[in-house]
Design a protein around this motif. Sequence first.
Motif: not given
Length: 348
Positions: A7-8, A66-71, A179-185
């Motif tokens: 969890v970020p 950002g959330p992606g790098q934190s995950r 920084r946004f849309g990284e989960d769909i990517d």
Amino acid sequence: MTYSIIVPVYNRPDEVNELLQSLCQQTLKDFEVIIVEDGSATPCKEVCEKYADKLDLHYFFKKNSGPGQSRNYGAERAQGEWLIILDSDVVLPESYLQAVNCQLSIVNCQLAAWGGPDASHPSFTPVQKAISYSMTSFFTTGGIRGGKGKKLDKFFPRSYNMGIRREVYQELGGFSKMRFGEDIDFSYRIVEAGYKTALIPEAWVWHKRRTDFRKFFRQVYNSGIARINLEKRHPGTMKLVHLLPTVFTLGVIALILLSAIGRLLMFYGNNDQWRWLCLTPWIPIILYSLIICVDSTIKNKSMKVGLLSIPAAFVQLMGYGFGFIESWWKRCVLKQDEFTAFEKNFYS
């Protein structure tokens, strides 16, 4: 260990407290929790310390990226066979992990990643319920996030509620620097690599989303921006449904302009023959608002939520539409690259 929940967190200690409470209630206990504080000014370390003797909990603080790098940071420190990615603003029903475990035991080793739907909790505020409605309703998003259908092949999980095998995560390098849309990517890359994904309808979460319309607008605006960036990274992934919010936005603007022209003609021409042009453009807007209000009122059993769902729906569709238009202009017309075009938004 079977599951690592990552969890970020960014300035949301109260949300983390509710999430950790729900994790304590899980009927399946074979999991660890990794909280990654992404440079928060209001950290949740004290909250996490309250659950140190109740959960296998690991807390980390890092510089904001950002959330992606934190995950990714959390994934590097995870021990579980499956990595479960959650947003800090979700709450889990007590049967969540049991439902996941049951489905994964059925598909055995065929599945590399999965996602689950989200829902509104009775304790949510009227605004949160209205936002949840706007994100899941047939009349706004086609109901594609409602999670009521059958399990889907080539399902693209979202980071508020997704799981992936740790070896697949490592092989693909985790989340990108978007920084946004990284989960769909990331989901696109999982599918493009030939791995199987699926929706697990039983693995649902209560999702609080944003607490006011201003924050919600920024969220969906960024989603609109991300859609063009995703198409640039993954050509052919943009579908007709992704264009509908922009069509809606341009349509609403056109109707309002027509009404304004009618009013100007009435004023300067001193003639009521243009009254129809002043009033008629508002008919489809009013009809759509009534549909949203009635449908939401019935589903939420609240007239207040129904009324709030009207601005929520317009914010959701038009916020996305405006972000899409800005991104299209910068990326497709001005030919700017992703990081230059949106350095102020995401990368500063």
